[in-house]
Design a protein around this motif. Structure first.
Motif, short mmCIF file in Angstrom:
data_model
loop_
_atom_site.label_atom_id
_atom_site.label_comp_id
_atom_site.label_asym_id
_atom_site.label_seq_id
_atom_site.Cartn_x
_atom_site.Cartn_y
_atom_site.Cartn_z
N LEU A 1 0.84 -1.19 0.00
CA LEU A 1 0.00 0.00 0.00
C LEU A 1 0.88 1.25 0.00
N GLU A 2 0.41 2.25 -0.69
CA GLU A 2 1.14 3.50 -0.76
C GLU A 2 0.41 4.58 0.03
N GLY A 3 1.10 5.65 0.33
CA GLY A 3 0.48 6.76 1.04
C GLY A 3 0.92 6.84 2.48
N ALA B 1 -2.51 -5.13 13.23
CA ALA B 1 -1.51 -4.26 13.86
C ALA B 1 -0.16 -4.40 13.17
N TYR B 2 0.20 -5.62 12.82
CA TYR B 2 1.47 -5.90 12.14
C TYR B 2 1.55 -5.18 10.81
N GLU B 3 0.47 -5.25 10.03
CA GLU B 3 0.48 -4.61 8.71
C GLU B 3 0.36 -3.09 8.82
N LEU B 4 -0.43 -2.60 9.77
CA LEU B 4 -0.55 -1.14 9.95
C LEU B 4 0.77 -0.53 10.41
N ALA B 5 1.50 -1.26 11.26
CA ALA B 5 2.78 -0.74 11.74
C ALA B 5 3.77 -0.56 10.58
N ALA C 1 -8.17 -9.27 8.15
CA ALA C 1 -7.18 -8.29 8.63
C ALA C 1 -6.64 -7.46 7.48
N ARG C 2 -6.27 -8.11 6.39
CA ARG C 2 -5.73 -7.37 5.24
C ARG C 2 -6.79 -6.46 4.64
N SER C 3 -8.01 -6.94 4.61
CA SER C 3 -9.07 -6.16 4.01
C SER C 3 -9.34 -4.89 4.80
N VAL C 4 -9.38 -5.01 6.12
CA VAL C 4 -9.68 -3.83 6.93
C VAL C 4 -8.50 -2.86 6.94
N VAL C 5 -7.29 -3.37 6.88
CA VAL C 5 -6.11 -2.50 6.78
C VAL C 5 -6.17 -1.71 5.47
N SER C 6 -6.54 -2.37 4.39
CA SER C 6 -6.66 -1.68 3.10
C SER C 6 -7.72 -0.60 3.16
N ALA C 7 -8.86 -0.92 3.78
CA ALA C 7 -9.95 0.05 3.86
C ALA C 7 -9.56 1.26 4.69
N ILE C 8 -8.90 1.01 5.81
CA ILE C 8 -8.48 2.12 6.67
C ILE C 8 -7.44 2.99 5.97
N GLY D 1 -6.27 8.43 1.15
CA GLY D 1 -6.93 8.79 -0.11
C GLY D 1 -6.49 7.92 -1.26
N GLN D 2 -5.77 6.83 -0.97
CA GLN D 2 -5.31 5.94 -2.02
C GLN D 2 -6.42 4.98 -2.43
#
Length: 529
Positions: free
Chosen positions: A40-42, A62-66, A505-512, A518-519
């Protein structure tokens, strides 16, 4: 076959088709997971995300958001992480509602998987995280023709352990015999050419082990009563069980007869984490330990005008924590008793989505008699009594001791067994198990049981949906309620599987991240597969 009607035969033998492939396969909801394409970019913009629950989903989020630069705080009510991804062992503790405290007494190194125990080879995202987190895996033998069917009842084969291979091959034989005879008489597809029909008949003969006259006779496929060996030991093959005996003994009942290898998720090859499935949770915990607060029970979730406010209690008292966004992975039966200001649609979904009642018991034996005496290495014995299933371990083959899963039951049977005291659960598992394995009496040492519908902070095994609730309650849960996002296996079409937690988890990280930066979303939102 004279004592069974054609209608009854067809109804009973539909089980041979394996029921149906999973709903998501039939609906085209499965897709290859591009596990390495999650980039993910941004900017995270300094956002603070509060994550409720340190199961696989919460820790993965949490791991992916970090990685993206978000500040995360994980609140977990239990004193351990992993949620239902748990492998009780020596020293493990469980305090179910209304039950005495259990402390694991297994020998050092002994364990069983109380929650998920299998990784399908087609769950690429689960496999990816095992690889990325350095969790070694080993083959899990889910299908074993040497295990048993055991049907309590009044039929000729009831109350006897019958090898799976005997039932499977006898039914393949009788079914293909019927079809081959029908085709040979030209009573099926009249548009088929004689040459094509002959090819199908040859296939049926091979599939069912039919002789030249298209009659089913026993072969080595269903095993030997005396094994072949050196010299003149040709081996002895028993006669097949009569079709009427198989039917009248309940061995073909739809809720009992099982062809697991036909199910998409249960097709071999399957895997498990070396040392227990909780090793996956332990590996994730190491990645997020700095953001983790265990022993922190959430009591209130409040959307505010600018963010979210979480109230929780721990040993030191009650605290409030403010954040920009929240990911709630709390199981719905637990979340139903947490104060919140969610919308009415979300509240209804939380309150009225049921979870399955399910339980397991691990039994430690001082000798691996199932291997030594009965040549069973992994796989499952199926029963029609309260045990439902017995799982044989797929690790430490030829070892001295072992832990098998003495029952894995569901719904009413799980409720019945779960209501028993901890000692009485053990007594039932031993009494019913002894009907199949008389070695229990001499070899049993210790047990540990878990009824997930009685475990605080779980209150069930996994979410259950109908086609109607997929269109109502489920839809409310896969969208954010203001600043709160919902995640977990219950927001996926992979209910009960670890893959459901990872996908969610991946889906919600992408949505957030799409909301914050704004990506454009680069990963499908939850519920689309």
């Amino acid at each position: 076959m004279k004592n069974i009607s054609r209608r009854d035969f067809i109804q009973k033998s539909t089980a041979l088709a394996g029921g149906s492939y999973s709903l998501m396969l039939a609906l085209g909801l499965l897709r290859p997971v591009e596990a390495h394409g999650f980039e993910l970019e941004g900017s995270a913009g300094g956002q603070h995300v509060i994550i409720l629950g340190a199961g696989l989903c919460g820790m993965t989020a949490a791991y992916e958001l970090a990685k993206l630069g978000y500040k995360c705080t994980i609140l977990e009510a239990r004193d351990r992480t992993g949620g239902r991804c748990w492998s009780p062992k020596k020293g493990s503790a469980s305090a179910e509602i209304g039950k005495a405290l259990q402390i694991g007494q297994f020998d050092e190194g002994m364990y069983f998987n109380a929650g998920p125990s299998r990784i399908p080879h087609n769950h690429a995202l689960t496999m990816h995280y095992c690889r990325e987190l350095g969790v070694p895996i080993q083959v899990y033998n889910n299908v074993n023709e040497g295990a048993y069917y055991f049907s309590e009842g009044k039929g000729p084969l009831s109350n006897k352990k019958v090898r799976v291979r005997e039932v499977h091959n006898d039914m393949r034989g009788y079914t293909t015999e019927l079809l081959a005879k029908a085709m040979d008489q030209g009573k099926l597809d009249q548009a088929m050419t004689r040459e094509d029909a002959q090819k199908v008949i040859e296939y049926l003969r091979a599939e069912g082990g039919l002789d030249i006259d298209k009659l089913y006779k026993a072969s080595a496929r269903r095993g030997y009563t005396e094994e072949p060996g050196a010299g003149n030991k040709t081996g002895k093959i028993a006669d097949p069980h009569r079709l009427t005996d198989l039917v009248s003994s309940g061995l073909l009942d739809p809720d009992f007869y099982n062809v697991a290898e036909y199910t998409y998720e249960l097709q071999m090859t399957m895997f498990q984490a070396v040392g227990g499935m909780e090793q996956i949770a332990r590996a994730l915990e190491k990645k997020v330990v700095a953001q983790l607060k265990t022993g922190s029970e959430v009591t209130h979730i409040q959307n505010t005008d600018t963010g979210v406010k979480i109230t929780y209690k721990d040993k030191l008292g009650t605290h409030e924590l403010a954040g920009d966004l929240c990911i709630c992975t709390i199981p719905l039966p637990v979340l139903s008793n947490v104060n919140h200001n969610f919308s009415s649609d979300v509240s209804r979904a939380i309150d009225f989505t049921p979870y399955i009642s399910t339980g397991k018991i691990g039994l430690q034996f001082k000798r691996r008699f199932w291997e030594e005496d009965e040549h069973i290495f992994g796989g499952i014995t199926h029963t029609n009594n309260e045990l439902t299933q017995i799982f044989y371990p797929s690790n430490d083959y030829l070892g001295k001791k072992g832990v098998l899963i003495g029952y894995y039951n569901f719904n009413e049977k799980a409720k019945l067994v779960g209501d028993l005291s901890i000692p009485d659960r053990e007594k039932l598992a031993l009494a019913k198990g002894t009907l199949i394995h008389p070695q229990y009496a001499d070899e049993f040492e210790k047990s540990f049981s878990v009824s997930w519908h009685k475990v605080p902070y779980s209150m069930g095994g996994w979410a259950l949906y109908t086609s109607e609730t997929r269109n109502s309650h489920y839809q409310a849960l896969i969208k954010p309620d203001k600043q709160v996002y919902f995640a977990g296996e219950h927001t996926s079409y992979l209910n009960a599987w670890m893959a459901g937690a990872f996908e969610s988890a991946r889906s919600v990280v992408s949505a957030i991240h799409a909301r914050v930066s704004g990506q454009r979303l680069t990963y499908p939102v939850t519920g689309k597969g």
